[in-house]
Design an enzyme around this catalytic site. Structure first.
Site, short mmCIF file in Angstrom:
data_model
loop_
_atom_site.label_atom_id
_atom_site.label_comp_id
_atom_site.label_asym_id
_atom_site.label_seq_id
_atom_site.Cartn_x
_atom_site.Cartn_y
_atom_site.Cartn_z
N GLU A 225 84.07 -39.44 3.04
CA GLU A 225 84.19 -38.79 1.73
C GLU A 225 85.12 -37.57 1.76
O GLU A 225 84.91 -36.63 2.53
CB GLU A 225 82.79 -38.34 1.25
N LYS A 227 87.25 -34.25 -0.10
CA LYS A 227 86.93 -33.17 -1.03
C LYS A 227 88.14 -32.27 -1.22
O LYS A 227 89.04 -32.26 -0.37
CB LYS A 227 85.73 -32.37 -0.51
N HIS A 261 85.42 -34.30 -6.83
CA HIS A 261 86.15 -33.78 -5.69
C HIS A 261 87.67 -33.78 -5.85
O HIS A 261 88.40 -33.88 -4.88
CB HIS A 261 85.77 -34.55 -4.42
N ASP A 293 83.40 -27.73 -8.36
CA ASP A 293 82.57 -28.76 -7.73
C ASP A 293 81.98 -29.76 -8.72
O ASP A 293 82.34 -29.79 -9.90
CB ASP A 293 81.48 -28.12 -6.87
N ASP A 295 78.51 -30.96 -9.27
CA ASP A 295 77.11 -31.31 -9.12
C ASP A 295 76.22 -31.23 -10.35
O ASP A 295 75.02 -31.05 -10.24
CB ASP A 295 76.55 -30.52 -7.94
C1 RNT Z 1 79.54 -32.43 -1.09
C2 RNT Z 1 79.58 -33.92 -1.11
C3 RNT Z 1 78.41 -34.61 -0.44
C4 RNT Z 1 77.10 -33.90 -0.70
C5 RNT Z 1 75.89 -34.65 -0.19
C6 RNT Z 1 74.67 -33.79 -0.20
O1 RNT Z 1 80.51 -31.88 -1.85
O2 RNT Z 1 79.72 -34.37 -2.42
O3 RNT Z 1 78.39 -35.93 -0.81
O4 RNT Z 1 76.92 -33.65 -2.06
O5 RNT Z 1 76.17 -35.17 1.04
ZN ZN Z 2 79.52 -36.48 -2.79
#
Ligand code: RNT
Ligand code: ZN
Length: 417
Positions: A225, A227, A261, A293, A295
């Site tokens: 992943e 970012k 991201h 971010d 979230d």
């Molecule tokens: C963080 C990433 C990752 C986390 C999790 C908790 O920016 O998105 O995926 O949110 O692993």
């Molecule tokens: Zn993530």
């Protein structure tokens, strides 16, 4: 018996060449992987009252009733799944193991620490996905893990990731459902670094060590992943998009696309059709970026709809893995899970109900005027009536009836904690 609203919707869609029955059948078979970390603000169970620290991520808010034990988290998840139509999955972080009150360091985790989760998932009919946890740990306190300049620290995180993959493979084998193990590391710096290349070279080498052992892809699939930046990590992220895209293409890994991201004006949806040309699969972290971010709780917004349109239009859903990633501690956490998952499912349904044939025909005929008209028409089609019918057939409450159940759960369970 279908409701009048549904019958009307079915006919409206049919007039545009869309079969709502087939869309409902498909929707019922598409699992969403629910992120366990929404239930306790990314704390985990390594020690009592563990909290998220560092990593450039943060759960804000202090709504009462958060899950403090494994049993509470499972209880909350059972409530959540009971309010979701369809068959889903759980996405577990390594810090959520069943450690029996003992301190087990990250490089020492074993399958047995996750056996009770595997059993619980089998019992609930859920698939299970997995993640190494490379944050909230003294050896990650300076912001670097797999790319750390100190070889010993790097090796610790390599060992953790290797253990995680092995557990992933055991999960997949035991449940008979492939586990996607996603590596995300926080490695980044707050201020402008001089050496951007060094950490990236070390990360590439560390990943080679992590992935050295071949695992059966039917049991475990590796995802990585990328970012852009995080809190206190604004100037440089080692695992950037370019870094992981290159790595994923070269080593044929699943690319994890987190919707939060990227630069805010970048279309995440647009990336899917490019990625799918070159990588074996794409893992989605469906999320909602708000300024910084990613979230916030997922909602049925244009960006989310666009992502799922591309998922469905790709015709390659067998290699797209859908997961969620957000953590909101400012509202009822059970509701956050339910609202976000249902929003993702609605976006998926909307995409399954696109007048795809008519759109393709108009485009192929060069009739861009009709194409635009069709897109506009599709926006006001009676999606809600089809969604409600889906909930009814799946025997879960539709609409705000969901909230009645969540309020009762809050009163009877969460408020008592
Ligand atoms: C963080 C990433 C990752 C986390 C999790 C908790 O920016 O998105 O995926 O949110 O692993
Ligand atoms: Zn993530």
């Amino acid at each position: 018996m279908a409701t009048n609203a549904y019958t009307f919707a079915r006919d409206t869609y049919a007039a545009l060449g869309v079969d709502t029955e087939s869309a409902l059948r498909r929707l019922a078979r598409i699992p969403i992987s629910l992120h366990c970390w929404q239930g306790d603000d990314v704390g985990g169970f390594e020690k009592p009252d563990a909290t998220l620290s560092g990593g450039g991520i943060q759960a804000t808010g202090n709504y009462p009733g958060k899950a403090r034990t494994l049993a509470q988290l499972r209880q909350d998840l059972e409530k959540v799944y009971s309010l979701l139509p369809g068959q889903h999955r759980l996405n577990l972080h390594a810090i959520y193991g069943d450690f029996g009150g003992k301190l087990v360091d990250r490089d020492a985790i074993e399958v047995r620490h996750f056996q009770s989760w595997i059993d619980w998932c089998a019992d609930q009919g859920l698939g299970l996905d997995f993640n190494p946890t490379c944050f909230s740990h003294p050896l990650a306190a300076d912001g670097f893990t797999l790319s750390h300049p100190d070889k010993k620290v790097r090796q610790f995180w390599i060992d953790h990731c290797i253990a995680t993959r092995r557990i992933g493979a055991a999960i997949g084998r035991k449940l008979g459902k492939t586990c996607v193990t996603n590596v995300w590391i926080p490695d980044a710096s707050k201020d402008t670094p001089f050496d951007r290349a060094g950490p990236r070279a070390r990360l590439a080498e560390a990943l080679d060590a992590v992935f050295a052992q071949k695992l059966n892809p039917r049991h475990n699939l590796d995802a990585i992943e990328s970012k852009l930046f995080g809190i206190g990590a604004e100037s440089y992220t080692v695992g950037s998009h370019e870094f992981y895209l290159g790595y994923a293409v070269q080593h044929q890994k699943v690319y994890c696309l987190d919707a939060g991201h990227f630069h805010p004006t970048e279309s995440v949806a647009d990336k899917l059709s490019s990625l799918l040309q070159f990588v074996p699969g794409v893992l989605l972290h469906v999320s909602r970026g708000v300024r910084w971010d990613s979230d916030h709780v997922v909602i049925l917004d244009d960006q989310t709809r666009a992502i799922f349109e591309e998922v469905v239009r790709s015709g390659q859903m067998d290699r797209i893995y859908i997961g969620l990633d957000y953590f909101d501690a400012s509202i009822n956490r059970v509701a956050a899970w339910v609202i976000g998952t249902r929003a993702a499912q609605k976006a998926l349904l909307a995409a399954l109900l696109e007048p795809a044939k008519a759109l393709r025909q108009a485009e192929q005929a060069g009739d861009n005027t009709l194409r635009l008209a069709l897109f506009e028409e599709a926006r006001t089609l009676p999606l809600g009536a089809v969604w409600d019918e889906f909930c009814r057939r799946q025997d879960v409450p539709a609409g705000l009836a969901c909230m009645d159940e969540i309020k009762a759960y809050e009163r009877d369970v969460l408020a008592q904690r």
